[in-house]
Design an enzyme around this catalytic site. Structure first.
Site, PDB file in Angstrom:
ATOM      1  CG  LEU A 161      -2.267   0.833   1.065  1.00 16.30           C
ATOM      2  CD1 LEU A 161      -3.223   0.590  -0.062  1.00 16.30           C
ATOM      3  CD2 LEU A 161      -2.905   1.028   2.234  1.00 16.30           C
ATOM      4  N   GLY A 162       1.544   1.471  -1.202  1.00 15.22           N
ATOM      5  CA  GLY A 162       2.511   2.510  -1.286  1.00 15.22           C
ATOM      6  C   GLY A 162       1.707   3.710  -2.105  1.00 15.22           C
ATOM      7  CB  ILE A 164       1.008   2.177  -7.232  1.00 14.95           C
ATOM      8  CG1 ILE A 164       2.119   3.027  -8.143  1.00 14.95           C
ATOM      9  CG2 ILE A 164       0.219   1.489  -8.200  1.00 14.95           C
ATOM     10  CD1 ILE A 164       2.979   2.378  -8.921  1.00 14.95           C
ATOM     11  CB  ALA A 243       4.729  -4.972  -8.717  1.00 16.53           C
ATOM     12  NE  ARG A 244      10.603  -3.002 -12.170  1.00 18.91           N
ATOM     13  CZ  ARG A 244      10.024  -1.673 -12.412  1.00 18.91           C
ATOM     14  NH1 ARG A 244       8.748  -1.680 -12.738  1.00 18.91           N
ATOM     15  NH2 ARG A 244      10.791  -0.858 -12.528  1.00 18.91           N
ATOM     16  CD  GLU A 273       8.484  -6.443 -18.569  1.00 22.98           C
ATOM     17  OE1 GLU A 273       9.174  -5.335 -18.827  1.00 22.98           O
ATOM     18  OE2 GLU A 273       7.509  -6.579 -17.555  1.00 22.98           O
ATOM     19  CG  HIS A 292       6.799  -2.803 -18.090  1.00 23.61           C
ATOM     20  ND1 HIS A 292       7.675  -3.240 -17.522  1.00 23.61           N
ATOM     21  CD2 HIS A 292       6.154  -1.904 -17.362  1.00 23.61           C
ATOM     22  CE1 HIS A 292       7.979  -2.605 -16.662  1.00 23.61           C
ATOM     23  NE2 HIS A 292       7.277  -1.614 -16.246  1.00 23.61           N
ATOM     24  CB  ILE A 293       1.838   0.062 -21.673  1.00 28.85           C
ATOM     25  CG1 ILE A 293       0.573  -0.552 -21.681  1.00 28.85           C
ATOM     26  CG2 ILE A 293       2.937  -0.304 -22.838  1.00 28.85           C
ATOM     27  CD1 ILE A 293      -0.516  -0.923 -22.914  1.00 28.85           C
TER      28      ILE A 293
END
Length: 326
Positions: A161-162, A164, A243-244, A273, A292-293
């Site tokens: 919960l940062g 973003i 995220a990643r 990617e 990744h957009i």
């Protein structure tokens, strides 16, 4: 003094490059060309970075020992145009007294919008519906055709919960969800602000109908979700990752999706990617993929470029970074 600054992509918004003219008396911009590719090659960057005083970095080419050594001892600052920095050797830069910054929070709204859009795309079969039209498979007079889980009345879990995650929470609550859960290294005041309940990762996975991943990639979060965690999720649950890619064990995710261990997944980040077009994820009907957009809005990119440039100018003008990497 005439500063030499590497611009690590030839499509950086002009509004960002204009900052250098506004804030520096004299500078030379070395712009790395992509030469027909989506981004400059590593070889091009290794050549272009030689002798520069500063770098405006964009993309996930690694700023590692080789790249830093290629720049030379005069390098003073790396200003990354992005929030994540798992591709940057921050420790080495600090050891060499090279300032390093990122652009946090700016892309949060764009990524949160995308995350909610991905959740809807996979749960409401938007891509499948579109493809059914193209393939002349539109089914009429069937009461459950293309039905999927609703956000209305659901339990939503946010892992991280940062900036973003908080934006996602505010957006998702407008869908009349039943309950909002989150997990983090520690309780966050933002959780109270958005009416979210702090729980363990295991509880979040077990109870959530939609799970959003928004954690940074660190040694602790690599493969945070693997087969063990997927087994704890509902068989109808939807996983959204902005995220990643390496936050998830991707091979285990494929297994979980193929076996219907979970209901579906929407991914804006993957490993590798670009993802090969014949990858097993591309063959699954319960998956939506985007390349990744999630931060790709003109507003976000222009603001990121200006902040990255302002960080660089501050260091070259012997001022403090605006957004140093913590």
């Amino acid at each position: 003094m005439r500063f030499k600054i590497l611009i690590a992509h030839n499509e950086i918004p002009k509004s960002g490059l204009d900052v250098f003219a506004e804030k520096l008396e004299r500078c030379e911009l070395v712009i790395s060309e992509s030469r027909g590719s989506p981004f400059p090659s590593r070889e091009t960057l290794l050549n272009d970075i030689k002798g520069v005083d500063a770098v405006m970095w964009f993309g996930h080419n690694h700023v590692d020992r080789e790249m830093i050594d290629a720049a030379g001892s005069q390098l003073r600052v790396v200003g990354s145009m992005g929030a994540g920095y798992d591709h940057i050797d921050v420790k080495l830069l600090r050891e060499r007294n090279i300032a390093v910054s990122n652009t946090p929070s700016i892309l949060s709204s764009a990524v949160a919008d995308m995350a909610v859009g991905l959740a809807l795309a996979v749960s409401r079969n938007i891509v499948q519906g579109y493809n059914s039209i193209l393939q002349n498979n539109w089914v009429v007079n069937h009461p459950t055709w293309m039905c999927g889980p609703a956000l209305d009345g659901s339990t939503v879990g946010i892992v991280g919960l940062g900036a973003i995650g908080s934006k996602i929470a505010r957006r998702i609550k407008t869908f009349d969800i039943a309950q909002l859960l989150y997990t983090n290294r520690r309780e966050r005041p933002e959780g109270v602000e958005v009416g979210a309940k702090y729980v363990s990762l295991d509880q979040l996975l077990a109870e959530s109908d939609f799970v959003f991943l928004t954690v940074p990639l660190t040694p602790e979060t690599k493969h945070l979700l693997s087969l063990e965690q997927f087994r704890k999720m509902k068989t109808t649950s939807i996983l959204i990752n902005v995220a990643r890619g390496d936050v998830i064990n991707q091979n285990d995710l494929v297994t979980a999706l193929q076996s219907k261990m979970i209901g579906g997944a929407a991914l804006d980040v993957m490993n590798p990617e670009p993802l090969p077009p014949d990858h097993p994820l591309t063959k699954l009907s319960n998956v939506v993929l985007t390349p990744h957009i999630s931060s790709a809005t003109f507003r976000a990119r222009e603001t990121m470029a200006r902040l990255a440039a302002e960080n660089i100018c501050n260091v070259l003008n012997n001022k403090e970074l605006l957004t140093p990497i913590p």
